[in-house]
Motif scaffolding. Structure first.
Motif, PDB file in Angstrom:
ATOM      1  N   TYR A   1       0.947  -1.227   0.194  1.00 60.62           N
ATOM      2  CA  TYR A   1       0.123  -0.015  -0.013  1.00 60.62           C
ATOM      3  C   TYR A   1       1.091   1.309  -0.065  1.00 60.62           C
ATOM      4  N   ARG A   2       1.876   1.436   0.985  1.00 62.95           N
ATOM      5  CA  ARG A   2       2.932   2.424   0.798  1.00 62.95           C
ATOM      6  C   ARG A   2       3.504   2.619  -0.604  1.00 62.95           C
ATOM      7  N   TRP A   3       3.926   1.683  -1.044  1.00 58.02           N
ATOM      8  CA  TRP A   3       4.730   1.632  -2.494  1.00 58.02           C
ATOM      9  C   TRP A   3       3.593   2.367  -3.543  1.00 58.02           C
ATOM     10  N   GLN A   4       2.403   1.955  -3.587  1.00 56.08           N
ATOM     11  CA  GLN A   4       1.323   2.074  -4.561  1.00 56.08           C
ATOM     12  C   GLN A   4       1.011   3.689  -4.149  1.00 56.08           C
ATOM     13  N   HIS A   5       1.463   4.108  -2.931  1.00 57.70           N
ATOM     14  CA  HIS A   5       0.920   5.489  -2.719  1.00 57.70           C
ATOM     15  C   HIS A   5       2.022   6.534  -2.388  1.00 57.70           C
ATOM     16  N   LYS A   6       3.245   6.117  -2.829  1.00 56.60           N
ATOM     17  CA  LYS A   6       4.429   6.926  -2.598  1.00 56.60           C
ATOM     18  C   LYS A   6       4.483   7.982  -3.453  1.00 56.60           C
ATOM     19  N   ASP A   7       5.253   9.094  -3.272  1.00 54.33           N
ATOM     20  CA  ASP A   7       5.408  10.311  -4.024  1.00 54.33           C
ATOM     21  C   ASP A   7       6.390   9.627  -5.405  1.00 54.33           C
ATOM     22  N   TRP A   8       6.095  10.217  -6.401  1.00 54.12           N
ATOM     23  CA  TRP A   8       6.796   9.858  -7.691  1.00 54.12           C
ATOM     24  C   TRP A   8       8.436  10.331  -7.500  1.00 54.12           C
ATOM     25  N   PRO A   9       9.373   9.403  -8.017  1.00 58.33           N
ATOM     26  CA  PRO A   9      10.843   9.695  -7.505  1.00 58.33           C
ATOM     27  C   PRO A   9      11.081  11.067  -8.357  1.00 58.33           C
ATOM     28  N   ILE A  10      11.929  11.805  -7.906  1.00 56.77           N
ATOM     29  CA  ILE A  10      12.571  12.792  -8.426  1.00 56.77           C
ATOM     30  C   ILE A  10      13.885  12.590  -9.264  1.00 56.77           C
ATOM     31  N   GLU A  11      13.732  12.633 -10.507  1.00 62.05           N
ATOM     32  CA  GLU A  11      14.987  12.537 -11.380  1.00 62.05           C
ATOM     33  C   GLU A  11      15.918  13.585 -11.563  1.00 62.05           C
ATOM     34  N   VAL A  12      17.123  13.257 -11.386  1.00 60.52           N
ATOM     35  CA  VAL A  12      17.996  14.312 -11.317  1.00 60.52           C
ATOM     36  C   VAL A  12      19.110  14.183 -12.497  1.00 60.52           C
ATOM     37  N   CYS A  13      19.362  15.188 -13.255  1.00 59.58           N
ATOM     38  CA  CYS A  13      20.462  15.006 -14.104  1.00 59.58           C
ATOM     39  C   CYS A  13      21.609  16.090 -14.022  1.00 59.58           C
ATOM     40  N   PHE A  14      22.747  15.790 -13.741  1.00 58.97           N
ATOM     41  CA  PHE A  14      23.893  16.824 -13.274  1.00 58.97           C
ATOM     42  C   PHE A  14      24.441  16.963 -14.667  1.00 58.97           C
ATOM     43  N   ARG A  15      24.973  18.349 -14.759  1.00 60.28           N
ATOM     44  CA  ARG A  15      25.930  18.760 -16.018  1.00 60.28           C
ATOM     45  C   ARG A  15      27.065  17.804 -16.166  1.00 60.28           C
ATOM     46  N   ARG A  16      27.388  17.772 -17.243  1.00 54.80           N
ATOM     47  CA  ARG A  16      28.758  16.737 -17.465  1.00 54.80           C
ATOM     48  C   ARG A  16      29.110  17.017 -18.849  1.00 54.80           C
ATOM     49  N   ASP A  17      30.484  16.804 -19.155  1.00 56.56           N
ATOM     50  CA  ASP A  17      31.182  17.100 -20.411  1.00 56.56           C
ATOM     51  C   ASP A  17      31.236  15.548 -20.834  1.00 56.56           C
ATOM     52  N   TYR A  18      30.159  15.360 -21.624  1.00 53.19           N
ATOM     53  CA  TYR A  18      30.322  13.897 -22.091  1.00 53.19           C
ATOM     54  C   TYR A  18      31.510  13.744 -23.111  1.00 53.19           C
ATOM     55  N   SER A  19      31.527  14.593 -23.911  1.00 50.66           N
ATOM     56  CA  SER A  19      32.473  14.583 -24.992  1.00 50.66           C
ATOM     57  C   SER A  19      33.971  14.281 -24.346  1.00 50.66           C
ATOM     58  N   LYS A  20      34.407  15.060 -23.409  1.00 49.49           N
ATOM     59  CA  LYS A  20      35.704  14.849 -22.604  1.00 49.49           C
ATOM     60  C   LYS A  20      35.790  13.699 -22.071  1.00 49.49           C
ATOM     61  N   ALA A  21      34.676  13.094 -21.325  1.00 50.63           N
ATOM     62  CA  ALA A  21      34.562  11.683 -20.480  1.00 50.63           C
ATOM     63  C   ALA A  21      34.869  10.570 -21.557  1.00 50.63           C
ATOM     64  N   LYS A  22      34.168  10.819 -22.740  1.00 49.39           N
ATOM     65  CA  LYS A  22      34.364   9.895 -23.840  1.00 49.39           C
ATOM     66  C   LYS A  22      35.715   9.734 -24.176  1.00 49.39           C
ATOM     67  N   SER A  23      36.328  10.938 -24.696  1.00 47.58           N
ATOM     68  CA  SER A  23      37.571  10.798 -25.284  1.00 47.58           C
ATOM     69  C   SER A  23      38.620  10.042 -24.321  1.00 47.58           C
ATOM     70  N   ILE A  24      38.436  10.419 -22.762  1.00 49.89           N
ATOM     71  CA  ILE A  24      39.412   9.904 -21.825  1.00 49.89           C
ATOM     72  C   ILE A  24      39.193   8.250 -21.922  1.00 49.89           C
ATOM     73  N   VAL A  25      38.074   7.815 -22.000  1.00 52.66           N
ATOM     74  CA  VAL A  25      37.605   6.279 -22.121  1.00 52.66           C
ATOM     75  C   VAL A  25      37.977   5.806 -23.201  1.00 52.66           C
ATOM     76  N   ASP A  26      38.014   6.493 -24.614  1.00 52.84           N
ATOM     77  CA  ASP A  26      38.406   5.791 -25.772  1.00 52.84           C
ATOM     78  C   ASP A  26      39.900   5.845 -25.873  1.00 52.84           C
ATOM     79  N   ASN A  27      40.661   6.836 -25.432  1.00 53.70           N
ATOM     80  CA  ASN A  27      42.243   6.798 -25.321  1.00 53.70           C
ATOM     81  C   ASN A  27      42.746   5.825 -24.566  1.00 53.70           C
TER      82      ASN A  27
END
Length: 702
Positions: A454-480
């Protein structure tokens, strides 16, 4: 996800072809035809065999090619090597849904696995759905359809059941028939070459005949698909799962049985917790929970009233309530005054309501009426022990509970202890849709699960959080890293990747000499930390290769020489590039360990704990699957037993929990974005009252 028309053809076929039928009654195909007829299936049945023989009075077809184009469902009972060619012929008709009962696929090893993969590819190319192989079939009581190998047809009910194991299917049917419990749908999944738990849930979640879904699983076909569909399903209906293969021995057995990989137990537990699945502890628990959910409403709160004629069982029930999520509260003052008028002066009125051994059926009736009308309670647990004073009135107590249940909107669960003296009353209660158990712990377990649902079905919807990130920089580090052939990102490379995700890291400089270290420390500002720089050395602190709180250049030079010489002696094969000079973390900081590891079933599994003894020895770790919502991060931190330490209990200062939550969410984002990172360790994360920084990290690249 498969189309509704395909699923409708599987669960609600108007015509069924049974392929591989003979005149031999013990032949699987012949058994399925017989079971369809015995269950009263009103659709058309098309037996198929090489001679086109009549089967159980029904005219047969000599070839799959001769089947009518209106055929909805085909059930194949042929040797494994013959199945895929027949499926290709069925696709030409076209038949949209197929059940394969045949053995000899993934469960037998490599050769069978190849056949199973061929079957999967054929189904995908022709937009078909296949249940099995190596399954018993399915039942739909709304259609009076027993399209399975089990001759025992279930009675109609509101429980939908699916199982990877045929033996568990047979056990469930036997239990249901014994307890008078019925099913809406009954599905044997088998090897799940095409259809898995996710597809079953997508259909059953909207099935009007189903109130509660119950399943047994050893492996999950598609972990990510399961997460999505289970999350949507549990907000509509209770979902109870029993998962086998939790231990290493069980996992090996499950993999051999199902012919598929199993994920980590911690990943399964996290998946069930994050999607609202009620996890059964064993077969008996699975059936007990299924019965309770199927016949009682969900309690709209955690306050339970315990009514008993014996103190011991009432105390055991109260203990179980407190260990779970249920609350033992006092009855309202008007209720207490009402009970004083008919209960003896020495009775306990404050919950558990102990009417003592001289309670009669009338005493039970009056007491239950009072607690049912008391708005302090959300559910009722009735315990009856076969004391001498009540023995002749046990059935009357059951009848009064049945009458009360019809007027009461609160769930009522009963526990009639004993055996032959209460057997008739138990059957009365169960027949009326009121769960009745032999022991109070089991009864409380059911109420606790219903309350959590019952608690699960009546709980508040989760709050989705998306942080800023430099994806291209991160991907280049992994690719290298991949280009250079490295399997790990450590120290500065790992720190650069963390910076791309705005993870808080202390300023760090690589110094190859003590003079360089002194210059770096002067720029960073004392005090500083010094640690050996080497990709081959992991537990640096344990080896004495880390010095913290260095206050001046003389102390720094001495520490540099000691660390590098000690590393050369203790780690002779390690490549040492110098030392890292690092700014100190927050004052009064606790050391936290955050990891993620990519699970084969579910993807990134993130764990949180205090570093050191709490993690390595005590196993005080919380886990969730990425991507994390804000509530997931909050629960992870508060779930560990050491949480009071982070709040500053007894010693130290309270940690900035918001800073830890942010780090968990950033790590989740990184894990979701970069599938090349197989495993990552952020240890220690130094967390204090003013914030948190990631002092060290290590990442394995696939």
């Amino acid at each position: 996800m498969y189309s509704y028309s395909c699923l409708k053809a599987l669960f609600e076929p108007q015509s069924i072809a049974v392929i591989g039928v003979s005149a031999e009654n013990r032949d699987p195909g012949s058994m399925i035809v017989a079971n369809l007829l015995a269950s009263g299936y009103k659709g058309k049945i098309f037996p198929v065999n090489g001679e086109g023989e009549e089967v159980h009075g029904i005219s047969g077809f000599s070839s799959v090619k001769n089947l009518p184009r209106s055929t909805d469902l085909a059930i194949i009972c042929l040797p494994a090597a013959e199945v895929t060619p027949v499926v290709e012929l069925l696709a030409d008709i076209p038949v949209r849904a197929v059940v394969v009962t045949s053995e000899g696929f993934g469960e037998i090893g490599r050769d069978g696995y190849r056949l199973e993969q061929e079957l999967f590819r054929t189904a995908k190319q022709n937009d078909m759905i296949i249940l099995g192989p190596n399954c018993m079939g399915l039942m739909n009581t709304a259609l009076d359809m027993n399209a399975s190998l089990n001759p025992e047809f279930t009675s109609p009910g509101n429980i939908a059941f699916f199982s990877q194991s045929g033996a568990i299917c047979s056990t469930a049917l036997d239990w249901a028939n014994c307890e008078g419990v019925g099913f809406s749908k009954f599905i044997s999944l088998g090897n799940k070459a095409v259809l898995g738990e996710g597809t079953m849930l997508s259909y059953l979640a909207d099935d009007e005949d189903t109130k509660v879904i119950v399943g047994y699983c050893e492996t999950l076909k598609d972990g990510q698909d399961f997460l999505r569909t289970a999350y949507d399903t549990t907000f509509k209906k209770p979902l109870i799962l029993l998962r086998a293969g939790e231990t290493p021995a069980g996992a090996r057995a499950a993999s051999a049985h199902a012919g598929a990989l199993t994920g980590a137990t911690s990943a399964y537990n996290a998946a069930f917790r994050q999607t609202g699945v009620m996890q059964a502890t064993d077969i008996a628990d699975m059936f007990n929970l299924a019965h309770a959910f199927s016949c009682q409403p969900l309690p709209q709160g955690s306050n339970v009233a315990i009514v008993t004629n014996a103190g011991g069982p009432g105390i055991l029930a109260a203990d179980m309530c407190e260990k779970g999520t249920l609350s033992i509260v006092r009855p309202s003052s008007p209720s207490i005054e009402r009970m004083k008028t008919f209960l003896p002066a020495y009775a306990s009125l404050y919950n558990p309501v102990d009417m003592l051994a001289d309670a009669t059926a009338e005493t039970y009736r009056q007491t239950l009426q009072v607690v049912a009308e008391d708005e302090s309670f959300h559910s009722i647990l009735v315990i009856l022990c076969p004391a001498a004073n009540i023995l002749g009135e046990v059935e009357r107590v059951a009848a009064d509970i049945i009458a009360l249940e019809k007027e009461c909107d609160k769930p009522i669960v009963t526990c009639f202890m004993g055996s032959h003296s209460v057997e008739k009353a138990r059957n009365m209660l169960r027949g009326a849709g009121i769960p009745c158990y032999a022991f109070p712990e089991v009864a409380v377990r059911s109420l606790d699960a219903m309350t959590r649902c019952y608690r699960w079905q009546h709980k508040d919807w989760p709050i989705e959080v998306c942080f800023r990130r430099d994806y291209s920089k991160a991907k280049s580090i992994v690719d290298n890293c991949k280009i250079t052939g490295l399997s790990e990102l450590v120290e500065l490379d790992a720190q650069n990747l963390a910076s791309a995700y705005e993870l808080p890291v202390p300023e760090t400089v690589l110094a190859r000499t003590s003079s360089q270290a002194a210059k770096a420390a002067k720029r960073i500002g004392y005090p500083v930390a010094l640690k050996v720089a080497s990709p081959q050395i992991e537990r640096k602190e344990e080896l004495g290769l880390v010095v913290t709180g260095i206050q001046g250049p003389q102390e720094l030079r001495k520490a540099f020489m000691e660390i590098t010489s000690r590393a050369a002696r203790r780690c002779k094969d390690a490549y040492i590039t110098g030392c890292l000079v690092q700014a100190m973390g927050p004052k009064d900081a606790h050391e936290i360990a955050i990891h993620f590891r990519r699970d084969p079933q579910f993807g990134p599994l993130i764990s949180f704990s205090l570093a050191g003894l709490h993690e390595d020895t005590l196993g005080d770790v919380s886990s969730r699957l990425a991507p994390l919502a804000l509530n997931d991060a909050q629960e992870m931190i508060r779930e560990i037993k050491a949480y009071p330490i982070l709040r500053g209990v007894r010693f130290g200062h309270a940690v900035n929990l918001g800073a830890l939550e942010d780090i968990l969410l950033m790590v989740s984002q990184m894990a979701s974005d970069l599938p090349e990172i197989q495993e990552a360790e952020f240890n220690p994360v130094l967390a204090g009252p003013d914030g948190a920084v990631v002092a060290n990290m290590r990442m394995t690249v696939r």
